[in-house]
Design a protein around this motif. Structure first.
Motif, short mmCIF file in Angstrom:
data_model
loop_
_atom_site.label_atom_id
_atom_site.label_comp_id
_atom_site.label_asym_id
_atom_site.label_seq_id
_atom_site.Cartn_x
_atom_site.Cartn_y
_atom_site.Cartn_z
N ILE A 21 0.84 -1.21 0.00
CA ILE A 21 0.00 0.00 0.00
C ILE A 21 0.88 1.25 0.00
CG2 ILE A 21 -1.67 1.35 1.33
CD1 ILE A 21 -2.77 -1.40 2.36
N LEU A 22 1.89 1.28 0.86
CA LEU A 22 2.78 2.44 0.93
C LEU A 22 3.49 2.66 -0.40
CD1 LEU A 22 4.20 1.94 4.51
CD2 LEU A 22 2.87 3.91 3.73
N ALA A 23 3.93 1.58 -1.05
CA ALA A 23 4.61 1.70 -2.35
C ALA A 23 3.64 2.22 -3.42
CB ALA A 23 5.20 0.36 -2.77
N ALA A 29 1.70 9.02 1.16
CA ALA A 29 1.20 8.12 2.20
C ALA A 29 2.18 8.08 3.36
CB ALA A 29 1.00 6.72 1.63
N MET A 30 1.64 7.91 4.56
CA MET A 30 2.48 7.79 5.74
C MET A 30 1.95 6.66 6.61
SD MET A 30 3.31 11.67 6.94
CE MET A 30 4.73 11.18 7.92
N PRO A 31 2.86 5.91 7.23
CA PRO A 31 2.41 4.90 8.19
C PRO A 31 2.02 5.58 9.50
CG PRO A 31 4.80 4.87 8.02
CD PRO A 31 4.31 5.86 7.02
N THR A 51 -2.86 9.90 2.46
CA THR A 51 -3.29 8.58 2.92
C THR A 51 -2.51 8.18 4.15
OG1 THR A 51 -3.75 7.93 0.63
CG2 THR A 51 -3.51 6.15 2.24
N LEU A 52 -3.20 7.60 5.13
CA LEU A 52 -2.55 7.02 6.30
C LEU A 52 -2.70 5.51 6.21
CD1 LEU A 52 -3.63 9.37 9.22
CD2 LEU A 52 -1.49 9.35 7.93
N VAL A 53 -1.61 4.81 6.54
CA VAL A 53 -1.61 3.35 6.55
C VAL A 53 -1.37 2.91 7.99
CG1 VAL A 53 -0.56 1.26 5.62
CG2 VAL A 53 -0.71 3.32 4.19
N SER A 54 -2.42 2.43 8.63
CA SER A 54 -2.33 2.04 10.04
C SER A 54 -1.55 0.75 10.19
CB SER A 54 -3.74 1.85 10.61
OG SER A 54 -3.65 1.36 11.94
N LEU A 55 -0.66 0.74 11.16
CA LEU A 55 0.12 -0.47 11.46
C LEU A 55 -0.40 -1.19 12.70
CD1 LEU A 55 3.68 1.05 10.87
CD2 LEU A 55 2.15 -0.03 9.21
N ARG A 56 -1.46 -0.67 13.31
CA ARG A 56 -1.97 -1.18 14.59
C ARG A 56 -2.44 -2.64 14.52
NH1 ARG A 56 -1.12 1.98 19.14
NH2 ARG A 56 -3.07 1.48 20.14
#
Length: 166
Positions: A21-23, A29-31, A51-56
């Motif tokens: 997703i980040l790529a 985009a940021m984690p 865009t935010l990419v949640s790592l939770r």
């Protein structure tokens, strides 16, 4: 009241999915894991990811291992680090540092990876645009951070404990 800007949100379940997703989203985009620094910065428009990419939800980033040395997942909250008996017994400096970060509420959200990759800024920078404009702009405001704006950490391995002299 400062509000968050609009942004897209993804919540992957694996490191591979998050990386894809980040790529695909690129530099916009940021984690995010704890968000205790990123979200206030977004409100002040210091960081404005589309865009935010949640790592939770990525369990692999919450694991701990204490084989030949401790490996602590980047998404462990600071309170989880403080509650880890092995960290307290073998890595007292790390335990003490984690225990002293902010307040218990922020330690419940803030993650080890987020605090290691934190893009620290001066108090001046952390104010909103109108505040900075009112007192005239800082001469250093265009200086670039020594670190990359896109850092990543999957785990942290503290140095091996030093034997205590007897």
């Amino acid at each position: 009241m400062m509000r968050l800007p609009w942004f897209g949100f993804h919540s992957p379940k694996s490191v591979v999915e998050a990386a894809k997703i980040l790529a695909a989203e690129g530099p916009q985009a940021m984690p995010i894991a704890g968000g205790t620094d990123l979200l206030p910065n977004m409100k002040r428009r210091h960081q404005t990811p589309a865009t935010l990419v949640s790592l939770r939800q990525i369990e692999a980033l919450k694991k701990t291992n204490n084989g030949s040395g401790a490996v602590l997942g980047a998404c462990l909250t600071l309170n989880e680090v403080v509650a880890n008996r092995a960290v307290r017994e073998k890595y007292a400096g790390l335990w003490q540092a984690a225990a002293q970060v902010a307040t218990v509420h922020l330690r419940n959200m803030g993650t080890l990876g987020g605090n290691l990759c934190l893009d620290t800024r001066c108090n001046y920078y952390n104010q909103n645009y109108e505040w900075r404009k009112a007192i005239d702009f800082c001469l250093k405001k265009t200086a670039r951070s020594a670190g990359s704006p896109r850092r990543a950490s999957a785990a942290s391995r503290p140095p091996r404990p030093t034997p205590r002299p007897r």
